[in-house]
Motif scaffolding. Structure first.
Motif, mmCIF file in Angstrom:
data_model
loop_
_atom_site.group_PDB
_atom_site.id
_atom_site.type_symbol
_atom_site.label_atom_id
_atom_site.label_comp_id
_atom_site.label_asym_id
_atom_site.label_seq_id
_atom_site.Cartn_x
_atom_site.Cartn_y
_atom_site.Cartn_z
ATOM 1 N N LEU A 104 0.798 -1.223 0.000
ATOM 2 C CA LEU A 104 0.000 0.000 0.000
ATOM 3 C C LEU A 104 0.831 1.275 0.000
ATOM 4 O O LEU A 104 0.263 2.372 0.010
ATOM 5 C CB LEU A 104 -0.930 -0.003 1.212
ATOM 6 C CG LEU A 104 -2.004 -1.104 1.199
ATOM 7 C CD1 LEU A 104 -2.822 -1.061 2.489
ATOM 8 C CD2 LEU A 104 -2.922 -0.944 -0.009
ATOM 9 N N ASP A 107 -0.147 3.817 -2.662
ATOM 10 C CA ASP A 107 -1.408 4.479 -2.340
ATOM 11 C C ASP A 107 -1.199 5.548 -1.275
ATOM 12 O O ASP A 107 -1.782 6.641 -1.334
ATOM 13 C CB ASP A 107 -2.434 3.461 -1.832
ATOM 14 C CG ASP A 107 -2.844 2.453 -2.904
ATOM 15 O OD1 ASP A 107 -2.588 2.726 -4.084
ATOM 16 O OD2 ASP A 107 -3.417 1.420 -2.558
ATOM 17 N N ARG A 111 -1.859 9.529 -1.910
ATOM 18 C CA ARG A 111 -2.870 10.266 -1.138
ATOM 19 C C ARG A 111 -2.229 11.404 -0.356
ATOM 20 O O ARG A 111 -2.820 12.494 -0.242
ATOM 21 C CB ARG A 111 -3.616 9.337 -0.190
ATOM 22 C CG ARG A 111 -4.723 10.051 0.594
ATOM 23 C CD ARG A 111 -5.542 9.110 1.444
ATOM 24 N NE ARG A 111 -6.299 8.153 0.642
ATOM 25 C CZ ARG A 111 -7.202 7.300 1.151
ATOM 26 N NH1 ARG A 111 -7.434 7.306 2.471
ATOM 27 N NH2 ARG A 111 -7.839 6.466 0.374
ATOM 28 N N ILE A 291 -6.028 4.899 4.944
ATOM 29 C CA ILE A 291 -5.989 3.880 3.892
ATOM 30 C C ILE A 291 -6.214 2.488 4.479
ATOM 31 O O ILE A 291 -6.941 1.665 3.908
ATOM 32 C CB ILE A 291 -4.649 3.962 3.133
ATOM 33 C CG1 ILE A 291 -4.658 5.193 2.230
ATOM 34 C CG2 ILE A 291 -4.404 2.685 2.321
ATOM 35 C CD1 ILE A 291 -3.414 5.399 1.427
ATOM 36 N N ASP A 294 -9.825 2.147 5.016
ATOM 37 C CA ASP A 294 -10.536 1.976 3.740
ATOM 38 C C ASP A 294 -10.462 0.536 3.248
ATOM 39 O O ASP A 294 -11.430 0.010 2.686
ATOM 40 C CB ASP A 294 -9.955 2.909 2.673
ATOM 41 C CG ASP A 294 -10.258 4.379 2.938
ATOM 42 O OD1 ASP A 294 -11.112 4.655 3.800
ATOM 43 O OD2 ASP A 294 -9.623 5.241 2.299
ATOM 44 N N TYR A 295 -9.315 -0.106 3.443
ATOM 45 C CA TYR A 295 -9.126 -1.482 2.991
ATOM 46 C C TYR A 295 -9.564 -2.509 4.039
ATOM 47 O O TYR A 295 -9.516 -3.714 3.774
ATOM 48 C CB TYR A 295 -7.663 -1.726 2.628
ATOM 49 C CG TYR A 295 -7.269 -1.194 1.266
ATOM 50 C CD1 TYR A 295 -7.343 -1.990 0.132
ATOM 51 C CD2 TYR A 295 -6.814 0.113 1.115
ATOM 52 C CE1 TYR A 295 -6.981 -1.507 -1.115
ATOM 53 C CE2 TYR A 295 -6.447 0.603 -0.124
ATOM 54 C CZ TYR A 295 -6.528 -0.201 -1.242
ATOM 55 O OH TYR A 295 -6.170 0.282 -2.475
#
Length: 304
Positions: A104, A107, A111, A291, A294-295
């Motif tokens: 991640l 990501d 972000r 994040i 979110d996951y």
């Protein structure tokens, strides 16, 4: 007592030799010897055993060294953080181990840049050991690593524990197994570990997995980096144990099998200088936790 006394003593203690310490400090040896003598006079105790070859510290010297090094680290941190605060343009250098790039981390970086375009982020691939050194030297401001380590000048925040998997050639006898593989099933296989230096490294973390269940791999091959290990797996030269995020490489000649052993996890640590409380670090943590939420990934949350 001045900071130079601490720097001079730490150099002598680490080098175990006045000549090498003087070269490291770029000063002549006689002035260095006088400074150490002056320090001992100020403290009223001997720090270095007289006439010892090689150079040895007294008990008081060992105590002084253990406390002098963190003080020098804090002074360096204060300098680095003050310089950063004084700059109008915010710059943050981020160290990362290669395997996080397949998880991640992209990501997270994307972000962060979207939310904080005023901050210039620069990424540096380096091992966890290299990150610890770079943090103390002010070359990076934060790091994403995997190895557990203790250093009084570095704060390490455990972000989450990532499952580890076995990387196998498609024709391997375990590649099509329906059940997760066990470490005992892999102990006779050529085991590719990385990196071979600097140590300790992720290689030691993998070997420790076997050690925890009283197993010793029969044939260990050390390679320079993750990509080489995966290439050799694809060529049928052995198998490797890697974090689950490495599956993002999508190598057509490598298959991944989950490992059944319940302790087969690799931690992900967020590392910063112990005194550093800059807003950029708090912002990065907020992005990371957002994040993960979110996951739906299980993780721990800490504040700086």
């Amino acid at each position: 007592m001045e900071l130079r006394h601490l720097r001079y003593f730490v150099a002598v203690a680490e080098e175990r030799n006045f000549t090498r310490a003087a070269e490291r400090l770029h000063i002549a040896q006689p002035p260095l010897s006088r400074q150490i003598q002056q320090l001992e006079e100020m403290l009223g105790v001997g720090l270095i055993e007289k006439g010892a070859r090689p150079l040895r510290l007294t008990e008081a010297g060992q105590f002084f060294l253990a406390h002098a090094k963190p003080l020098l680290d804090q002074v360096h941190d204060l300098k680095t953080m003050t310089q950063r605060v004084g700059k109008l343009e915010r710059t943050v250098n981020v160290g990362f181990v290669a395997s996080t790039l397949y998880g991640l981390l992209p990501d997270i970086i994307r972000r962060y840049r979207e939310r904080h375009p005023e901050v210039e982020l620069t990424l540096h691939e380096m091992t966890t050991v290299e990150q610890m050194k770079a943090l103390k030297e002010g070359k990076i401001d934060m790091g994403f690593g995997r190895l557990k380590s203790q250093d009084p000048s570095i704060r390490r925040i455990l972000l989450r524990e990532e499952r580890m998997v076995a990387a196998l050639f498609p024709g391997h006898r375990l590649a099509r197994a329906e059940a997760p593989v066990r470490l005992v099933d892999l102990v006779q296989e050529p085991l590719l570990v990385y990196p071979y230096s600097p140590r300790p490294s992720f290689a030691d973390q993998v070997l420790a997995l076997f050690s925890e269940v009283n197993l010793t791999p029969e044939h260990v091959v050390e390679v320079r980096e993750l990509q080489i290990a995966m290439g050799l797996v694809a060529a049928g030269q052995g198998m490797s144990i890697v974090p689950a995020s490495v599956q993002g490489m999508h190598h057509r000649n490598v298959v991944y099998r989950p490992i059944e052993d319940k302790h087969a996890f690799s931690p992900i640590f967020f590392s910063v200088r112990h005194m550093d409380r800059s807003p950029e670090l708090a912002q990065m943590l907020a992005v990371i936790y957002g994040i993960y939420d979110d996951y739906g990934l299980p993780h721990t949350k800490e504040r700086l």
